[in-house]
Each structure stands twice: as C-alpha cells, then as structure tokens.
Design a protein around this motif. Sequence first.
Motif, PDB file in Angstrom:
ATOM      1  N   PHE A   1      36.310  36.852  37.042  1.00 48.94           N
ATOM      2  CA  PHE A   1      37.725  36.945  37.134  1.00 48.94           C
ATOM      3  C   PHE A   1      38.392  37.387  35.787  1.00 48.94           C
ATOM      4  CE2 PHE A   1      41.275  34.410  35.411  1.00 48.94           C
ATOM      5  CZ  PHE A   1      42.397  34.786  36.652  1.00 48.94           C
TER       6      PHE A   1
ATOM      7  N   ALA B   1      38.150  41.151  35.955  1.00 50.30           N
ATOM      8  CA  ALA B   1      39.033  41.749  36.766  1.00 50.30           C
ATOM      9  C   ALA B   1      40.303  41.530  36.423  1.00 50.30           C
ATOM     10  CB  ALA B   1      38.763  40.994  38.132  1.00 50.30           C
ATOM     11  N   TYR B   2      40.913  40.287  35.607  1.00 49.81           N
ATOM     12  CA  TYR B   2      42.161  40.317  35.208  1.00 49.81           C
ATOM     13  C   TYR B   2      42.536  41.074  34.152  1.00 49.81           C
ATOM     14  CZ  TYR B   2      46.314  37.979  33.562  1.00 49.81           C
ATOM     15  OH  TYR B   2      47.636  37.564  33.045  1.00 49.81           O
TER      16      TYR B   2
ATOM     17  N   GLU C   1      41.770  45.305  35.190  1.00 48.65           N
ATOM     18  CA  GLU C   1      42.386  45.909  36.365  1.00 48.65           C
ATOM     19  C   GLU C   1      43.803  45.792  36.373  1.00 48.65           C
ATOM     20  OE1 GLU C   1      38.608  46.529  39.428  1.00 48.65           O
ATOM     21  OE2 GLU C   1      39.879  44.999  39.606  1.00 48.65           O
ATOM     22  N   ARG C   2      44.335  45.232  35.150  1.00 45.81           N
ATOM     23  CA  ARG C   2      45.941  44.775  35.355  1.00 45.81           C
ATOM     24  C   ARG C   2      46.856  46.133  35.889  1.00 45.81           C
ATOM     25  NH1 ARG C   2      46.998  42.222  29.571  1.00 45.81           N
ATOM     26  NH2 ARG C   2      45.631  44.055  29.032  1.00 45.81           N
TER      27      ARG C   2
ATOM     28  N   ARG D   1      45.421  47.330  39.887  1.00 46.05           N
ATOM     29  CA  ARG D   1      45.197  46.284  40.956  1.00 46.05           C
ATOM     30  C   ARG D   1      46.556  46.103  41.737  1.00 46.05           C
ATOM     31  NH1 ARG D   1      43.513  42.463  38.118  1.00 46.05           N
ATOM     32  NH2 ARG D   1      45.524  41.602  37.430  1.00 46.05           N
TER      33      ARG D   1
ATOM     34  N   TYR E   1      43.071  48.236  48.658  1.00 45.50           N
ATOM     35  CA  TYR E   1      42.804  47.243  47.622  1.00 45.50           C
ATOM     36  C   TYR E   1      41.686  47.853  46.752  1.00 45.50           C
ATOM     37  CZ  TYR E   1      42.998  43.034  44.859  1.00 45.50           C
ATOM     38  OH  TYR E   1      43.144  42.290  44.050  1.00 45.50           O
TER      39      TYR E   1
ATOM     40  N   ALA F   1      40.432  48.108  43.664  1.00 47.82           N
ATOM     41  CA  ALA F   1      40.143  47.265  42.592  1.00 47.82           C
ATOM     42  C   ALA F   1      38.718  46.623  42.840  1.00 47.82           C
ATOM     43  CB  ALA F   1      41.255  46.447  42.115  1.00 47.82           C
TER      44      ALA F   1
ATOM     45  N   SER G   1      38.290  43.054  41.116  1.00 48.87           N
ATOM     46  CA  SER G   1      39.255  41.971  41.555  1.00 48.87           C
ATOM     47  C   SER G   1      38.675  41.792  42.936  1.00 48.87           C
ATOM     48  CB  SER G   1      40.502  42.651  41.681  1.00 48.87           C
ATOM     49  OG  SER G   1      41.135  42.808  40.300  1.00 48.87           O
TER      50      SER G   1
ATOM     51  N   ALA H   1      35.612  39.368  42.553  1.00 50.95           N
ATOM     52  CA  ALA H   1      36.125  38.086  42.316  1.00 50.95           C
ATOM     53  C   ALA H   1      36.729  37.286  43.290  1.00 50.95           C
ATOM     54  CB  ALA H   1      36.967  38.027  41.017  1.00 50.95           C
ATOM     55  N   TRP H   2      37.487  37.934  44.173  1.00 49.61           N
ATOM     56  CA  TRP H   2      38.174  37.184  45.602  1.00 49.61           C
ATOM     57  C   TRP H   2      37.165  36.986  46.464  1.00 49.61           C
ATOM     58  CZ3 TRP H   2      42.341  34.567  45.631  1.00 49.61           C
ATOM     59  CH2 TRP H   2      43.541  34.967  44.963  1.00 49.61           C
TER      60      TRP H   2
END
Length: 373
Positions: free
Chosen positions: A63, A66-67, A70-71, A74, A215, A217, A220, A223-224
């Motif tokens: 997380f 990814a946060y 990839e801000r 994403r 998508y 990314a 991210s 993580a999802w």
Amino acid sequence: MAVVKAASSFSGMYTKFKPHLLMFLAQIGYTFLYFITEASFNHGMNPHVYVTYRQFVSAIVMFPFAYFLERKIRPKLTFALFMEISLLSFLGVSSTLNMYFASLKYTSPTFVASMVNTVAALTFVIAVVLRLETLDLRHARGMAKVIGTVMSLAGVTTMTLYKGPILKNLWHPLIHLQRTTAIHEHWLKGSILTVGSCITWSLWYIMQAITLKRYPAQLSLTAWMSFLGGVQSAIFTVIVQHKQAAWTIGFNIDFWSTIYGGVVISGLIIFVQLWCTEEKGPVFVTMFNPFTTILVAGIAYFVLGEKLYLGSVIGAVIVIVGLYMLLWGKEADQEVNSETEEHSCSPCDEEKGPKTNNSGGKRSAGAIEMPCR
C-alpha cells in the motif's frame, strides 16, 4: 569509445532480456515458497488461513509504495473498475489459491506442481480465442508457438503419468525435512480442484492484460488485488473453518511462511508479473511456470534426498524445448510487428522532414503534412 560501445551493447541486451530475467527470478521465488509452505502445512497450519493472512500481509506492505509512487499515474477508481478488480482478485487470489492448496490435501505436491504447468497452454489457447495472441500458421513462428505449447503439455503429461526407474542418489541429503506420511488421497476430488485452479489461473492472466489497459498502475493493482483477495478468502475461510484455534499462529514456521508468501510472492512477484504481462503479454509470463517444477525436483533430489524418477527428467527436457520454441515464436512475432510499425510510419517521417520543391527551395510553411496512422 570502445567502453561506451560495450556499455551501450550491455544496456541494450539488459533491456531486451529484462523480462526473461525477472520471470526466471520469480520462479526461484516460487520454488522456495513450495518448501516453506509444505513445512508450514506439515506443522499444522490451515491452508485457507494461510492464504488469507498472506494476502493481508501483501496489502499492508504494498500500500505505501502504491500510494506514494503512483500518485500521478494512478487512474481514478470508478465503481465499474472496482468491480473489475474485485473479479480479478476472485479469479487469481481467492479462487485459485484456495483450490490449489486444498487440492494438496487430496493428491500430492508433485501432481499439483506438474498440473500447474498446463496454465501456460491454457492461457495460450484462451488468448488465441480472445484474439489477444496472434497465431499465423503460414509462417514458422506461428507453427513454433503451437508446437511449443503442445510439447509443453506433453512434457507435463510425461512428468505426471510416467515415473520410470528411480535415479540413484549420488550422496546423502544435506537437509532433512519432517513430512507427514499420512496423506488423505482422494484423486478425483483433488484432480477437479487442481484443474479448476489451473483454469481460473489462466483466466486471471488473461484478465490482467485487459485490466492493465484501463488501470496501468501495477503497484496499486497489486495492493488492491491483495486486499480484496484477502477479504474474499477470509469470508470463505470463516464459512469452512469454524475452529478459532486455526487462526492463531505462533512465531514459528507458520509466521515466516506467511511473511514470505505475503511480501515476496503476493507482493513483489505479482508486481513483477504484472509488469511483464504489460510488456510481453500473459502467455510469455505463464510459459516460465515449468521452471518451478524443474527447480523443485532438482532441489528435492540433490538437497533433500527425495526420489527422482526418469520420467520427471524426460518430461523436464521436453518442457524446456517446448518453452524455447514458444518464446522464439513470440520474439519473432514481436520483431515482425515492430518492423511493420516502422514501415507504416516511415513515409510519415519523410513527410515531416524539410522537403524541397522542384526549384530547390524548402517546402512552404502552408504545406499539409500527412498524419502518421
């Protein structure tokens, strides 16, 4: 000057074979996973609890990367995209992994590891049907892809059905692992679960390629998938596992297998596979799966002193030859596609350059340039 050319040549080779190297390292990671999870299950850990904890560990680790990383790239997570990622998590995480580990209770690790290699052939067939993979049987590259896929299936079948004589151990095992001798074999049920996991695994690879277009990314998405897969697996585990003690793990092999599976496999390696899928396609990624079986058999024989049959060696050779043929076919396809794109755009490049008219002057500023299609 020579040093610069050598560095440039090395950089080009690294760029070209980077996906191959990453996928081979991923198979090494899967190889160690086989032994550490086997030790954990023999210690008494529930496979479904293991899958649940492993996915949540992966989500927690991935997380922050990814946060923050990839801000800017994403895409916005719409409801439709969220449902698509949920389906992707269901196929590749909660369904595949739970069926895979459940099948180990009814068959054997060797059988399951061999059957998983059919994922490459299944993915290729599904990709061709969905027109995600080109197949031109009029050229050698198309025939190589078909023959390579068939040979990979033949090699896996050989490893599964034909044992042959036992190869003599050359020395005493370096490591001794405690294994449970009582195996509750139910081959029909186990085979159904194994085949089911292979089908969902193949669909997962195919759907990855589709979802990545909407998508793009990878961190991210990893993580999802880890978080949603963990939630789905937790719901399933609560239904089938009513003993509260099964959810308790100590600071032992169960803990370390969960950490390794979450950080290395569900986190790092899944991210690598997503990147390679976007670069090379889902069939390229799955064609490296047979290396795990080969590496597991080699370590089990040379290090752990397990029995190795002649059929496994023959099948491994066939699988490697088939893998080489399919990869050659894919590389040839990519080269042809690249040349086609270059030829299609070359007239446009000529139009964009400063052209002269019949009198020798440069083209006027009002001349219309043809767009590159």
